[in-house]
Design an enzyme around this catalytic site. Structure first.
Site, PDB file in Angstrom:
ATOM      1  N   GLY A 103       1.160  -0.685   0.364  1.00  0.00           N
ATOM      2  CA  GLY A 103       0.175  -0.333   0.043  1.00  0.00           C
ATOM      3  C   GLY A 103       0.650   1.274  -0.115  1.00  0.00           C
TER       4      GLY A 103
ATOM      5  N   GLU B   8       5.010  -6.255   1.810  1.00  0.00           N
ATOM      6  CA  GLU B   8       3.967  -6.531   0.392  1.00  0.00           C
ATOM      7  C   GLU B   8       4.157  -5.130  -0.436  1.00  0.00           C
ATOM      8  OE1 GLU B   8       2.067 -10.574   1.985  1.00  0.00           O
ATOM      9  OE2 GLU B   8       0.949  -8.999   1.951  1.00  0.00           O
TER      10      GLU B   8
ATOM     11  N   GLY C  81       3.815  -3.441  -4.156  1.00  0.00           N
ATOM     12  CA  GLY C  81       3.820  -3.504  -5.490  1.00  0.00           C
ATOM     13  C   GLY C  81       3.323  -2.209  -5.927  1.00  0.00           C
TER      14      GLY C  81
ATOM     15  N   TYR D  75     -11.490   4.200  -9.440  1.00  0.00           N
ATOM     16  CA  TYR D  75     -10.336   5.307  -8.007  1.00  0.00           C
ATOM     17  C   TYR D  75     -10.332   6.862  -8.737  1.00  0.00           C
ATOM     18  CZ  TYR D  75      -8.938   0.157  -7.567  1.00  0.00           C
ATOM     19  OH  TYR D  75      -8.598  -0.563  -7.324  1.00  0.00           O
TER      20      TYR D  75
ATOM     21  N   CYS E  48     -17.130   2.800 -25.930  1.00  0.00           N
ATOM     22  CA  CYS E  48     -18.105   3.414 -26.013  1.00  0.00           C
ATOM     23  C   CYS E  48     -18.707   3.435 -24.544  1.00  0.00           C
ATOM     24  CB  CYS E  48     -18.817   1.976 -26.457  1.00  0.00           C
ATOM     25  SG  CYS E  48     -18.406   2.405 -28.638  1.00  0.00           S
TER      26      CYS E  48
ATOM     27  N   TYR F 240      -1.462  -1.841 -12.099  1.00  0.00           N
ATOM     28  CA  TYR F 240      -2.928  -2.298 -11.753  1.00  0.00           C
ATOM     29  C   TYR F 240      -3.158  -1.104 -13.014  1.00  0.00           C
ATOM     30  CZ  TYR F 240      -1.788  -3.361  -6.690  1.00  0.00           C
ATOM     31  OH  TYR F 240      -0.436  -4.148  -6.100  1.00  0.00           O
TER      32      TYR F 240
HETATM   33  C1  LIG Z   1      -2.818  -8.306   0.857  1.00  0.00           C
HETATM   34  C2  LIG Z   1      -1.847  -7.162   0.222  1.00  0.00           C
HETATM   35  N1  LIG Z   1      -0.769  -6.962  -0.062  1.00  0.00           N
HETATM   36  C3  LIG Z   1      -0.104  -6.250  -1.376  1.00  0.00           C
HETATM   37  C4  LIG Z   1      -0.876  -5.335  -1.648  1.00  0.00           C
HETATM   38  C5  LIG Z   1      -0.164  -4.449  -2.476  1.00  0.00           C
HETATM   39  O1  LIG Z   1      -0.268  -3.351  -2.639  1.00  0.00           O
HETATM   40  P1  LIG Z   1      -0.471  -2.411  -3.391  1.00  0.00           P
HETATM   41  O2  LIG Z   1       0.289  -2.263  -4.306  1.00  0.00           O
HETATM   42  O3  LIG Z   1      -0.357  -0.634  -3.126  1.00  0.00           O
HETATM   43  O4  LIG Z   1       1.433  -2.020  -2.767  1.00  0.00           O
HETATM   44  C6  LIG Z   1      -2.114  -5.766  -1.542  1.00  0.00           C
HETATM   45  C7  LIG Z   1      -3.211  -4.850  -2.619  1.00  0.00           C
HETATM   46  O5  LIG Z   1      -3.917  -5.032  -2.695  1.00  0.00           O
HETATM   47  C8  LIG Z   1      -2.672  -6.055  -0.203  1.00  0.00           C
HETATM   48  O6  LIG Z   1      -4.552  -6.202  -0.078  1.00  0.00           O
END
Ligand SMILES: Cc1ncc(COP(=O)(O)O)c(C=O)c1O
Length: 463
Positions: free
Chosen positions: A278, A320, A322, A364, A391, A421
């Protein structure tokens, strides 16, 4: 001020009076390094380049729309996260942000672990050679077949998300005669997005087991009783695009409190906590993300402090990210098809992609910036909305931005920070062919996910 326009009044009014926006102060041709992948520059002809390759050449070779992913930058960000967290912590890249076999190989080579949340992501990870022990398997409704595949492969952890799943995973592990390492995902009552976080009342969502009301403690009780499960820790993920560490602080405090309760009730000190992903990135110049070393330091201090006051040994921490790894490393290249001035409002610029390759703006209200990529221009700035070819009137890529007034069909536009994303949430709406992802590294470009073809579409349509 960023090149994205800043309305003085309501942010997303549909109709804006003339003069509502002030023109950007800075040069429209300038590139803010905060929002662009690290090797992006302009060459002497004014064309945007990535890894030394001009987008004009890339567009000829790979077509548009297309995602260009700066492999040099991706690998550097992996190393920055790994080095920041060090040997006593684990970084799991969240594959949902963008996953391909090439990405899995880069992660493996750069020493990161991988979080997957579906059978498809698991298959991609295993196929590309990620050791199963370095995979975490997430999801709020994993099928029994997915669980079996993960346990058989020997994934390093399954993150349990419901009471049913505790039983399902234990059952599969029993059948296979193994003890599966698991974490329990808890809902800590904190929700964080961008600069805000709200503590309390966010148990009202589908993920995890709530700390409030004792669901999480009950999940621990049940998991500890089952021979097929090895409960290694607690997991919490609080939101997305977060800049403020205050939400993590509350989350860590509540997770550590649960660890202390587990010790008191069961005499067991769980060895790990995962604080999820996040972490925010710069989509526009207004965003100020933190560096991985600042995040690692802040999280480490929070957890150590909370554990000290609870009399617990500091557990191994994992995170984690992403978006924070892949997001800034890619941009989308589009070709302009039409330029439609609406007198007194703005100019609508239609490109050859849209909500099928970037749903985030519609979904979003996400903000992006955009630049003229095939050339520079000294023309006056004009207020534009960059829209797609679908469309749907909500088919907006960049809601408010300034581009040079001499913009014309055939020009190339680049939208930065689309690594996360966008391709992973891409759709075939209007039977659009999903764009390729082209990795660029030191003067070489190669397709890592090819463009879809009409044959691909028709192959699924069995008539
Ligand atoms: C459990 C969990 N970990 C990690 C992430 C990765 O989030 P981000 O890409 O915002 O770092 C998410 C995103 O939804 C998630 O649900």
């Amino acid at each position: 001020m960023s090149r994205s326009a800043h309305p003085a009044g309501p942010r997303h009014a549909d109709v804006l009076p003339e003069g509502h926006y002030s023109a950007p102060a800075e040069d429209l041709n300038a590139l803010d390094p905060k929002v662009w992948a690290r090797t992006v520059r302009r060459d002497e002809d004014g064309a945007l380049t990535v890894g030394g390759l001009p987008v004009t050449r890339l567009a000829e070779e790979f077509g548009t729309p297309a995602f260009f992913l700066d492999e040099t930058d991706f690998r550097a960000r992996c190393r920055a996260w790994r080095d920041a967290f060090g040997a006593d912590a684990d970084v799991f890249y969240a594959g949902k942000a963008f996953l391909s076999r090439a990405v899995v190989r880069w992660l493996h080579e750069e020493g990161l672990n991988l979080d997957v949340c579906s059978g498809g992501e698991l298959a991609t990870a295993l196929d590309a050679g990620m050791p199963a022990a370095r995979i975490a398997f997430h999801g709020n409704n994993k099928t029994t077949a997915e669980i079996r595949r993960a346990v058989e492969a020997g994934v390093g952890r399954i993150v349990l998300d419901s009471f049913e799943e505790i039983v399902r995973v234990a059952h599969v592990a029993d059948e296979l005669g193994v003890r599966q390492p698991v974490q329990i995902r808890v809902t800590v009552g904190v929700e964080a997005h961008t600069h805000e976080f709200i503590a309390t009342a966010h148990e009202d969502q589908k993920f995890g087991l709530a700390l409030a009301g004792g669901q999480a403690a009950e999940a621990v009780r049940r998991a500890l009783k089952l021979d097929g499960l090895e409960l290694i820790g607690i997991h919490s993920h609080i939101g997305s695009q977060i800049f403020d560490m205050a939400g993590f602080e509350v989350s860590a405090r509540r997770v550590v409190q649960l660890l202390a309760e587990v010790r008191d009730e069961h005499g067991v000190e769980l060895p790990e906590i995962d604080l999820g992903g996040g972490l925010g990135i710069a989509y526009t110049s207004d965003d100020d993300p933190r560096e991985p070393h600042e995040i690692a330091k802040a999280l480490g201090e929070i957890v150590t402090r909370e554990c000290e006051s609870a009399g617990l040994a500091t557990p191994r921490i994992s995170v984690e990210p992403g978006r924070a790894i892949v997001g800034p490393t890619a941009f989308t290249l589009y070709e302009v098809g039409t330029v439609k001035p609406l007198e007194g409002l703005r100019t609508y610029v239609s490109v050859d992609g849209g909500m099928s390759d970037n749903i985030r703006t519609a979904l979003y209200d996400a903000e992006y910036t955009v630049t003229l990529a095939s050339r520079t221009s000294d023309a006056e700035p004009m207020l534009v909305r960059v829209v797609g070819k679908h469309c749907e009137s909500g088919d907006i890529v960049v809601r408010d931005a300034f581009l040079p007034a001499d913009l014309a069909p055939g020009d190339l536009l680049a939208v930065p920070a689309t690594g996360a994303y966008c391709r992973s949430m891409a759709s075939n709406y209007n039977h659009a062919l999903r764009p390729p992802v082209v990795a660029v590294d030191e003067g070489a470009a190669r397709v890592v996910v090819r463009r879809e073809t009409e044959e691909d579409l028709l192959r699924l349509d069995v008539g």
